[in-house]
Write an enzyme that holds these catalytic residues in place. Structure first.
Site, PDB file in Angstrom:
ATOM      1  N   ASP A 166       0.850  -1.197   0.000  1.00  0.00           N
ATOM      2  CA  ASP A 166       0.000   0.000   0.000  1.00  0.00           C
ATOM      3  C   ASP A 166       0.889   1.252   0.000  1.00  0.00           C
ATOM      4  O   ASP A 166       1.830   1.354   0.800  1.00  0.00           O
ATOM      5  CB  ASP A 166      -0.867  -0.047   1.279  1.00  0.00           C
ATOM      6  CG  ASP A 166      -1.956   1.009   1.298  1.00  0.00           C
ATOM      7  OD1 ASP A 166      -2.410   1.422   0.222  1.00  0.00           O
ATOM      8  OD2 ASP A 166      -2.372   1.387   2.419  1.00  0.00           O
ATOM      9  N   HIS A 185      -7.896  10.132   3.622  1.00  0.00           N
ATOM     10  CA  HIS A 185      -7.461   9.139   4.600  1.00  0.00           C
ATOM     11  C   HIS A 185      -7.817   9.576   6.027  1.00  0.00           C
ATOM     12  O   HIS A 185      -7.943  10.768   6.290  1.00  0.00           O
ATOM     13  CB  HIS A 185      -5.952   8.925   4.504  1.00  0.00           C
ATOM     14  CG  HIS A 185      -5.537   8.216   3.243  1.00  0.00           C
ATOM     15  ND1 HIS A 185      -4.970   8.868   2.184  1.00  0.00           N
ATOM     16  CD2 HIS A 185      -5.633   6.916   2.893  1.00  0.00           C
ATOM     17  CE1 HIS A 185      -4.712   7.990   1.223  1.00  0.00           C
ATOM     18  NE2 HIS A 185      -5.107   6.802   1.621  1.00  0.00           N
ATOM     19  N   GLY A 186      -7.947   8.599   6.916  1.00  0.00           N
ATOM     20  CA  GLY A 186      -8.125   8.911   8.325  1.00  0.00           C
ATOM     21  C   GLY A 186      -9.581   9.010   8.748  1.00  0.00           C
ATOM     22  O   GLY A 186     -10.498   8.662   7.995  1.00  0.00           O
ATOM     23  N   HIS A 228      -9.273   4.892  -2.295  1.00  0.00           N
ATOM     24  CA  HIS A 228      -8.566   5.011  -1.015  1.00  0.00           C
ATOM     25  C   HIS A 228      -9.458   5.787  -0.054  1.00  0.00           C
ATOM     26  O   HIS A 228     -10.419   6.433  -0.456  1.00  0.00           O
ATOM     27  CB  HIS A 228      -7.235   5.742  -1.219  1.00  0.00           C
ATOM     28  CG  HIS A 228      -6.187   4.859  -1.826  1.00  0.00           C
ATOM     29  ND1 HIS A 228      -5.102   4.415  -1.125  1.00  0.00           N
ATOM     30  CD2 HIS A 228      -6.102   4.312  -3.060  1.00  0.00           C
ATOM     31  CE1 HIS A 228      -4.375   3.628  -1.917  1.00  0.00           C
ATOM     32  NE2 HIS A 228      -4.958   3.552  -3.096  1.00  0.00           N
ATOM     33  N   GLY A 229      -9.113   5.723   1.216  1.00  0.00           N
ATOM     34  CA  GLY A 229      -9.872   6.508   2.195  1.00  0.00           C
ATOM     35  C   GLY A 229     -11.327   6.104   2.253  1.00  0.00           C
ATOM     36  O   GLY A 229     -12.218   6.948   2.282  1.00  0.00           O
ATOM     37  N   ASN A 246     -10.271   0.475  -0.158  1.00  0.00           N
ATOM     38  CA  ASN A 246      -9.252   0.418   0.895  1.00  0.00           C
ATOM     39  C   ASN A 246      -9.809   0.824   2.254  1.00  0.00           C
ATOM     40  O   ASN A 246     -10.320   1.943   2.407  1.00  0.00           O
ATOM     41  CB  ASN A 246      -8.116   1.389   0.560  1.00  0.00           C
ATOM     42  CG  ASN A 246      -7.228   0.898  -0.559  1.00  0.00           C
ATOM     43  OD1 ASN A 246      -7.556  -0.050  -1.261  1.00  0.00           O
ATOM     44  ND2 ASN A 246      -6.097   1.547  -0.721  1.00  0.00           N
ATOM     45  N   ASP A 293      -8.776   0.930   6.360  1.00  0.00           N
ATOM     46  CA  ASP A 293      -7.809   0.777   7.444  1.00  0.00           C
ATOM     47  C   ASP A 293      -8.349   1.399   8.734  1.00  0.00           C
ATOM     48  O   ASP A 293      -8.478   0.743   9.776  1.00  0.00           O
ATOM     49  CB  ASP A 293      -6.478   1.437   7.047  1.00  0.00           C
ATOM     50  CG  ASP A 293      -5.389   1.222   8.077  1.00  0.00           C
ATOM     51  OD1 ASP A 293      -5.604   0.433   9.018  1.00  0.00           O
ATOM     52  OD2 ASP A 293      -4.312   1.838   7.963  1.00  0.00           O
TER      53      ASP A 293
HETATM   54  P1  13P Z   1      -9.008   4.877   5.513  1.00  0.00           P
HETATM   55  O1  13P Z   1      -8.156   5.804   6.298  1.00  0.00           O
HETATM   56  O2  13P Z   1     -10.291   5.521   5.102  1.00  0.00           O
HETATM   57  O3  13P Z   1      -9.267   3.577   6.183  1.00  0.00           O
HETATM   58  O4  13P Z   1      -8.235   4.556   4.129  1.00  0.00           O
HETATM   59  C1  13P Z   1      -7.233   3.568   4.090  1.00  0.00           C
HETATM   60  C2  13P Z   1      -6.452   3.600   2.823  1.00  0.00           C
HETATM   61  O5  13P Z   1      -6.783   4.251   1.864  1.00  0.00           O
HETATM   62  C3  13P Z   1      -5.256   2.755   2.774  1.00  0.00           C
HETATM   63  O6  13P Z   1      -4.551   2.913   1.581  1.00  0.00           O
HETATM   64  O1  G3H Z   2      -3.221   5.116   3.701  1.00  0.00           O
HETATM   65  C1  G3H Z   2      -2.590   4.757   4.690  1.00  0.00           C
HETATM   66  C2  G3H Z   2      -3.008   3.545   5.409  1.00  0.00           C
HETATM   67  O2  G3H Z   2      -4.113   3.783   6.230  1.00  0.00           O
HETATM   68  C3  G3H Z   2      -1.845   2.950   6.140  1.00  0.00           C
HETATM   69  O3  G3H Z   2      -1.563   3.664   7.299  1.00  0.00           O
HETATM   70  O4  G3H Z   2       0.842   4.180   6.953  1.00  0.00           O
HETATM   71  O5  G3H Z   2      -0.184   4.338   9.224  1.00  0.00           O
HETATM   72  O6  G3H Z   2       0.206   2.101   8.159  1.00  0.00           O
HETATM   73  P1  G3H Z   2      -0.078   3.576   7.964  1.00  0.00           P
HETATM   74 ZN    ZN Z   3      -4.630   4.925   0.827  1.00  0.00          ZN
END
Ligand code: 13P
Ligand code: G3H
Ligand code: ZN
Length: 315
Positions: free
Chosen positions: A81, A179-180, A210-211, A254, A256
């Site tokens: 990633d 993200h986040g 993403h995100g 994606n 996370d």
């Molecule tokens: P989130 O922060 O919305 O979970 O997105 C994760 C992501 O895009 C990882 O590449």
């Molecule tokens: O886009 C980023 C992902 O959420 C991964 O997060 O770099 O803190 O592992 P990280």
């Molecule tokens: Zn991402």
């Protein structure tokens, strides 16, 4: 069984989206495999640079290889990633990853193309799929923070050129997310117009979102009731938009942050309710099952639940 992301996209494109889940440790890995087996879904494990360096990149590889033996029915891709060029080469040469993301989206267009093309050439020589990014999401990824003022949506005409010149297998596009945990203030919606324009101009190209975490309000409330201090107005992507987006070509989603919220809620509630406890295994066990249930729920929303046999038949 480890497959490439391209093999998963062949079955999923415009029918459902494949969940791409970031993992960092043993407990997440167990929950991830269990949840995907519970919901009979193909999936993508993604490892960020931060995850690879959390202990040692070989540790995660060993955990995943062992999970593959424990869950022989599982069909999944192992994906880097947000890779930089050197990390992509490290993963390509490792013989373990079936897919990498080169993220040079912060570079000017020509430089992004040049870097991406070099990675594509090296990856394709080994049968590895490549995701590349055009446009810039807001929020924090790895050690790069993009404030909302500098985030920019993907330009569909530029995307045509980018894909043509790089030969990438999927396109990470900026379609209104970030993200986040803090994605939307007020109205919460994907830019379906941008998704539609990209998929019309580049038919057959899987789009990566993403995100995509949804940052459930009740999760934030439970975390805060157990001592957390998250902004209660935090909003993510509406989960009911995953499938409509998938039908337009968003093939990898994606997630996370939502998984981190599950971890936070389980552990805060456990130690709030049992302040004299100090054994980490009881909350760890609760987390593994909660994470499995969370994954199964996401897969229902993505439409990937129940698609494992279709993927197996296509291999
Ligand atoms: P989130 O922060 O919305 O979970 O997105 C994760 C992501 O895009 C990882 O590449
Ligand atoms: O886009 C980023 C992902 O959420 C991964 O997060 O770099 O803190 O592992 P990280
Ligand atoms: Zn991402």
């Amino acid at each position: 069984m480890i497959v490439t992301t391209a093999q998963l996209y062949k079955v999923a494109y415009k029918k459902f989206a494949v969940g791409a889940y970031n993992i960092n440790n043993l407990e997440q890995t167990m929950g991830l495999f269990r949840g995907n087996m519970q919901s009979k879904a193909p999936f993508i494990i993604q490892l960020s640079k931060g995850a690879r360096g959390y202990t040692d990149k070989r540790m995660l590889e060993a955990i995943i290889r062992t999970a593959e033996q424990i869950f022989p029915e599982a069909i999944f891709a192992v994906h880097l990633d947000h890779g930089d060029e050197q990390t992509c080469y490290d993963c390509i040469d490792s013989g373990f990853y079936s897919s990498v993301m080169i993220d040079a989206s912060h570079e000017p267009f020509a430089e992004n193309v040049a870097i991406t093309k070099r990675v594509v050439d090296r990856a394709h020589a080994k049968g590895i799929s490549v995701e590349a990014e055009l446009g810039m999401l807001g929020g924090v990824e790895e050690d790069i923070k993009v404030d909302e003022g500098h985030a920019c949506l993907t330009n569909p005409d530029e995307a045509v050129e980018f894909v043509k010149q790089t030969g990438c297998d999927s396109l990470a596009a900026a379609i209104g997310t970030s993200h986040g945990a803090y994605k939307f203030k007020g109205q919460q919606s994907l830019r379906f117009d941008v998704i539609e324009a990209i998929s019309q101009k580049i038919p057959g190209m899987p789009i990566v979102m993403h995100g995509s975490s949804s940052v459930p309000v009740e999760e934030v409330q439970r975390i805060n009731a157990a001592g957390g201090k998250l902004d209660p107005s935090a909003r993510g992507v509406n989960e009911n938009e995953y499938l409509p987006a998938a039908k337009l070509g968003v093939t990898k989603v994606n997630i996370d942050t939502d998984g981190r919220l599950v971890w936070m809620r389980v552990h805060r509630e456990f130690f709030r309710d049992k302040p004299a406890d100090f054994d980490f295994r009881p909350p760890g066990k609760i987390f593994m099952q909660a994470y499995a249930d969370f994954i199964a729920h996401k897969n229902e929303k993505l439409g990937s639940a129940g698609q494992l046999d279709a993927v197996r038949a296509s291999l």
